[in-house]
Design a protein around this motif. Structure first.
Motif, short mmCIF file in Angstrom:
data_model
loop_
_atom_site.label_atom_id
_atom_site.label_comp_id
_atom_site.label_asym_id
_atom_site.label_seq_id
_atom_site.Cartn_x
_atom_site.Cartn_y
_atom_site.Cartn_z
N PRO A 89 0.79 -1.24 0.00
CA PRO A 89 0.00 0.00 0.00
C PRO A 89 0.82 1.29 0.00
CG PRO A 89 -0.09 -1.05 2.15
CD PRO A 89 0.61 -2.00 1.23
N ASP A 90 2.08 1.25 0.46
CA ASP A 90 2.90 2.46 0.51
C ASP A 90 3.72 2.67 -0.76
OD1 ASP A 90 2.00 3.00 3.05
OD2 ASP A 90 3.64 1.92 4.01
N ILE A 91 3.51 1.83 -1.76
CA ILE A 91 4.27 1.88 -3.01
C ILE A 91 3.35 2.28 -4.15
CG2 ILE A 91 5.61 0.50 -4.64
CD1 ILE A 91 7.05 0.89 -2.02
N SER A 100 8.17 4.86 -3.64
CA SER A 100 7.40 5.08 -2.42
C SER A 100 6.53 6.32 -2.52
CB SER A 100 8.37 5.24 -1.24
OG SER A 100 7.67 5.59 -0.07
N LYS A 101 5.42 6.30 -1.78
CA LYS A 101 4.57 7.49 -1.69
C LYS A 101 5.19 8.52 -0.75
CE LYS A 101 0.14 5.16 -2.31
NZ LYS A 101 -1.14 4.84 -1.65
N GLN A 102 6.11 8.08 0.12
CA GLN A 102 6.72 8.97 1.10
C GLN A 102 7.69 9.93 0.43
OE1 GLN A 102 8.46 6.14 3.91
NE2 GLN A 102 7.36 7.26 5.50
N ARG A 156 11.06 -3.39 -9.56
CA ARG A 156 12.21 -2.49 -9.65
C ARG A 156 11.86 -1.24 -8.86
NH1 ARG A 156 15.31 0.53 -14.28
NH2 ARG A 156 17.36 0.34 -13.35
N LEU A 157 12.51 -1.09 -7.70
CA LEU A 157 12.16 -0.07 -6.73
C LEU A 157 13.19 1.04 -6.73
CD1 LEU A 157 10.16 0.54 -4.41
CD2 LEU A 157 11.71 -0.70 -2.92
N ASN A 158 12.72 2.28 -6.83
CA ASN A 158 13.61 3.43 -6.70
C ASN A 158 13.79 3.70 -5.21
OD1 ASN A 158 15.15 5.68 -7.10
ND2 ASN A 158 13.49 6.96 -7.82
N LYS A 159 14.92 3.28 -4.68
CA LYS A 159 15.21 3.35 -3.26
C LYS A 159 15.92 4.67 -2.96
CE LYS A 159 17.27 0.29 0.13
NZ LYS A 159 17.92 -1.01 0.30
N ARG A 160 15.34 5.46 -2.04
CA ARG A 160 15.92 6.76 -1.71
C ARG A 160 16.43 6.79 -0.28
NH1 ARG A 160 11.04 10.57 -2.98
NH2 ARG A 160 10.03 8.81 -2.02
N ARG A 161 17.55 7.47 -0.08
CA ARG A 161 18.06 7.73 1.27
C ARG A 161 17.94 9.23 1.51
NH1 ARG A 161 23.66 5.25 2.85
NH2 ARG A 161 24.21 7.27 2.05
N PHE A 162 17.58 9.59 2.72
CA PHE A 162 17.39 10.98 3.08
C PHE A 162 18.49 11.42 4.04
CE2 PHE A 162 13.23 11.73 1.26
CZ PHE A 162 12.74 10.45 1.10
N ARG A 163 18.80 12.71 3.99
CA ARG A 163 19.79 13.30 4.90
C ARG A 163 19.06 14.27 5.82
NH1 ARG A 163 25.63 15.27 4.44
NH2 ARG A 163 25.67 13.68 2.86
N THR A 176 9.71 2.26 4.34
CA THR A 176 9.01 1.59 3.26
C THR A 176 9.95 0.68 2.50
OG1 THR A 176 7.58 3.49 3.03
CG2 THR A 176 7.62 1.97 1.19
N TYR A 177 11.22 1.06 2.38
CA TYR A 177 12.16 0.35 1.54
C TYR A 177 12.89 -0.77 2.24
CZ TYR A 177 11.56 4.23 -1.63
OH TYR A 177 11.04 5.16 -2.46
#
Length: 92
Positions: free
Chosen positions: A13-15, A33-35, A71-78, A89-90
């Motif tokens: 649901p979060d994707i 992700s929706k986030q 195929r997931l676009n995985k993001r890291r936040f700073r 989510t990831y």
């Protein structure tokens, strides 16, 4: 409409499914992700500054004798405190 069906099929649901690629042997779901922000695990502040993004291929169970790849676009936040984190989510 197709995106809603894909999300229900994958039970994520979060994707958000952004694209679907089909070949003779493979079905590839392009997703993200929706986030757009996360809570820093260190200081607790909310941050939306993307530090890094990478594509991750996740092999799923076959559908109709075709292999399935998400195929997931995985993001890291700073965060402003200097720490980096991956959205919950990831975590696979």
């Amino acid at each position: 409409m197709q995106n809603n069906l894909i999300i229900k099929l994958l039970d994520l649901p979060d994707i958000v499914a952004t694209d679907l690629i089909q070949t003779d042997e493979t079905v590839i779901f392009i997703a993200e992700s929706k986030q757009n922000s996360i809570k820093c695990p260190t200081c607790g502040e909310i941050t939306d500054k993307v530090h890094d993004s990478r594509w991750q291929n996740i092999k799923d169970i076959p559908i109709r004798d075709k292999s399935v790849i998400i195929r997931l676009n995985k993001r890291r936040f700073r965060c402003f405190c200097g720490k980096r984190g991956i959205s919950e989510t990831y975590r696979v």
